[in-house]
Design an enzyme around this catalytic site. Structure first.
Site, PDB file in Angstrom:
ATOM      1  N   LYS A  53       0.837  -1.201   0.000  1.00  0.00           N
ATOM      2  CA  LYS A  53       0.000   0.000   0.000  1.00  0.00           C
ATOM      3  C   LYS A  53       0.875   1.255   0.000  1.00  0.00           C
ATOM      4  O   LYS A  53       0.592   2.227  -0.703  1.00  0.00           O
ATOM      5  CB  LYS A  53      -0.966  -0.032   1.195  1.00  0.00           C
ATOM      6  CG  LYS A  53      -2.082  -1.054   0.983  1.00  0.00           C
ATOM      7  CD  LYS A  53      -2.863  -1.425   2.240  1.00  0.00           C
ATOM      8  CE  LYS A  53      -3.839  -2.575   1.887  1.00  0.00           C
ATOM      9  NZ  LYS A  53      -4.568  -3.131   3.023  1.00  0.00           N
ATOM     10  N   GLN A  97      -5.165  -1.885   9.173  1.00  0.00           N
ATOM     11  CA  GLN A  97      -5.087  -3.232   8.595  1.00  0.00           C
ATOM     12  C   GLN A  97      -5.732  -4.249   9.540  1.00  0.00           C
ATOM     13  O   GLN A  97      -5.449  -4.273  10.739  1.00  0.00           O
ATOM     14  CB  GLN A  97      -3.601  -3.584   8.343  1.00  0.00           C
ATOM     15  CG  GLN A  97      -3.371  -4.874   7.596  1.00  0.00           C
ATOM     16  CD  GLN A  97      -3.887  -4.852   6.149  1.00  0.00           C
ATOM     17  OE1 GLN A  97      -3.920  -3.813   5.509  1.00  0.00           O
ATOM     18  NE2 GLN A  97      -4.286  -6.004   5.653  1.00  0.00           N
ATOM     19  N   ASP A 120     -11.433   2.392   3.473  1.00  0.00           N
ATOM     20  CA  ASP A 120     -11.768   0.968   3.400  1.00  0.00           C
ATOM     21  C   ASP A 120     -13.260   0.762   3.172  1.00  0.00           C
ATOM     22  O   ASP A 120     -13.686  -0.352   2.837  1.00  0.00           O
ATOM     23  CB  ASP A 120     -11.416   0.301   4.743  1.00  0.00           C
ATOM     24  CG  ASP A 120     -10.201  -0.596   4.668  1.00  0.00           C
ATOM     25  OD1 ASP A 120      -9.963  -1.168   3.592  1.00  0.00           O
ATOM     26  OD2 ASP A 120      -9.519  -0.722   5.699  1.00  0.00           O
TER      27      ASP A 120
HETATM   28  N1  GUN Z   1      -7.399  -7.311   5.665  1.00  0.00           N
HETATM   29  C1  GUN Z   1      -7.740  -8.049   4.572  1.00  0.00           C
HETATM   30  N2  GUN Z   1      -8.343  -7.285   3.646  1.00  0.00           N
HETATM   31  C2  GUN Z   1      -8.384  -6.026   4.144  1.00  0.00           C
HETATM   32  C3  GUN Z   1      -8.871  -4.793   3.649  1.00  0.00           C
HETATM   33  O1  GUN Z   1      -9.427  -4.688   2.543  1.00  0.00           O
HETATM   34  N3  GUN Z   1      -8.720  -3.726   4.471  1.00  0.00           N
HETATM   35  C4  GUN Z   1      -8.144  -3.819   5.705  1.00  0.00           C
HETATM   36  N4  GUN Z   1      -8.072  -2.723   6.450  1.00  0.00           N
HETATM   37  N5  GUN Z   1      -7.682  -4.947   6.199  1.00  0.00           N
HETATM   38  C5  GUN Z   1      -7.795  -6.045   5.421  1.00  0.00           C
END
Ligand code: GUN
Length: 293
Positions: A53, A97, A120
């Site tokens: 990211k 995350q 998100d």
């Molecule tokens: N863990 C797995 N997929 C995601 C996601 O799309 N966003 C976040 N914040 N954590 C994740």
């Protein structure tokens, strides 16, 4: 001939266009959108995602703020950090995350994020707007899946879209997005899940099949309708049958048996995965634009 859906290529196209948009924003506002990514603990897969990211931000010219916290971080400390990010005008998007360590209440943390910065799309304000069909920040993996479907499935109005899996991150939101009355959706949607005695009853009826079960190879070729568009969201590490000292990544769909039946299918890796980051970067730019409008 089955089309192999190239998520990497489409993700690159989206990132190239975001790069140009960010350059325009920089000219206009003399600053660029900022994304804060928070990682708690040392889950190796999460650490890889967080690094990717950050790299994505660098590539399109976004400012990246990375907060890597130890496993011992408590809920109050994390909530204080989120509050600081909510109040930081340089931060337009916040992503914590998941999964979080067990001693932290995930819902409390998601609820603490300012919905305008919730890139998100997990905050209940955004999920509520999504269900109502209102403008909002959409969750990244479902938004990436929708983009692939729109590019590869042709006219999808009235098509039967079947989702396997009902997670909050993929199954529920993608189903909700795809029955909305708009040009990028308007499908007839079925969700099937672990309580179904036989999911093949449903998968065989799918013009568009989205598999997000989190289990390797739950869908095989005999469960796929001839000419279907198949979107495999699974990322499963299994022992490599060709070499038992190694592991390999496979999807939720058995690619080799499903591909000959499909009109188009995503590979794993290289299908849905690369789209998630492109959509996260896109949401960050959108959040910046909305916060400055
Ligand atoms: N863990 C797995 N997929 C995601 C996601 O799309 N966003 C976040 N914040 N954590 C994740």
């Amino acid at each position: 001939m089955t089309q192999i859906i190239d998520g990497k290529k489409i993700s690159q196209e989206i990132r190239d266009s975001l790069k140009a948009r960010v350059a325009e924003l920089k000219k206009k506002y003399n600053r660029v959108p900022g994304l804060a990514v928070v990682l708690v603990g040392d889950d190796p897969a999460s650490a890889v995602y967080v690094r990717m990211k950050g790299k994505g931000c660098d590539e399109v010219g976004l400012k990246s703020f990375q907060h890597i916290l130890p496993e011992s971080t408590n809920e109050k400390e994390l909530l204080d950090l989120v509050e600081g990010l909510n109040n930081n005008p340089e931060v337009n998007g916040i992503l914590v995350q998941l999964p979080l360590p067990k001693h932290i209440n995930e819902l409390a943390v998601i609820n603490a994020i300012n919905p305008d910065k919730d890139v998100d799309g997990f905050h209940p304000v955004n999920t509520g707007k999504m269900v109502n069909g209102d403008e909002c920040l959409l969750p990244c993996t479902p938004a990436g899946i929708q983009e692939l479907i729109c590019r590869y499935a042709g006219d999808i109005k009235g098509k039967h879209l079947v989702v396997v899996g009902r997670s909050n991150i993929v199954g529920k939101p993608v189903a909700n997005m795809m029955y909305q009355k708009n040009d990028r959706a308007n499908c007839v949607v079925t969700i099937c899940h672990t309580a179904a005695p036989d999911i093949s009853v449903y998968t065989k009826q799918a013009d568009i099949l989205v598999v997000a079960a989190g289990k390797p190879h739950v869908v095989t070729g005999s469960m796929v309708k001839e000419g279907a568009v198949v979107i495999d969201v699974g990322v499963n590490r299994i022992p490599d049958p060709a070499d038992n000292t190694k592991t390999k990544i496979v999807g939720d769909v058995e690619f080799d048996s499903a591909a000959p039946k499909a009109k188009a299918i995503t590979p794993v890796p290289g299908g849905v995965g690369p789209m998630t980051i492109a959509m996260l970067l896109s949401n960050t730019v959108k959040a910046f634009e909305q916060q400055n409008s």
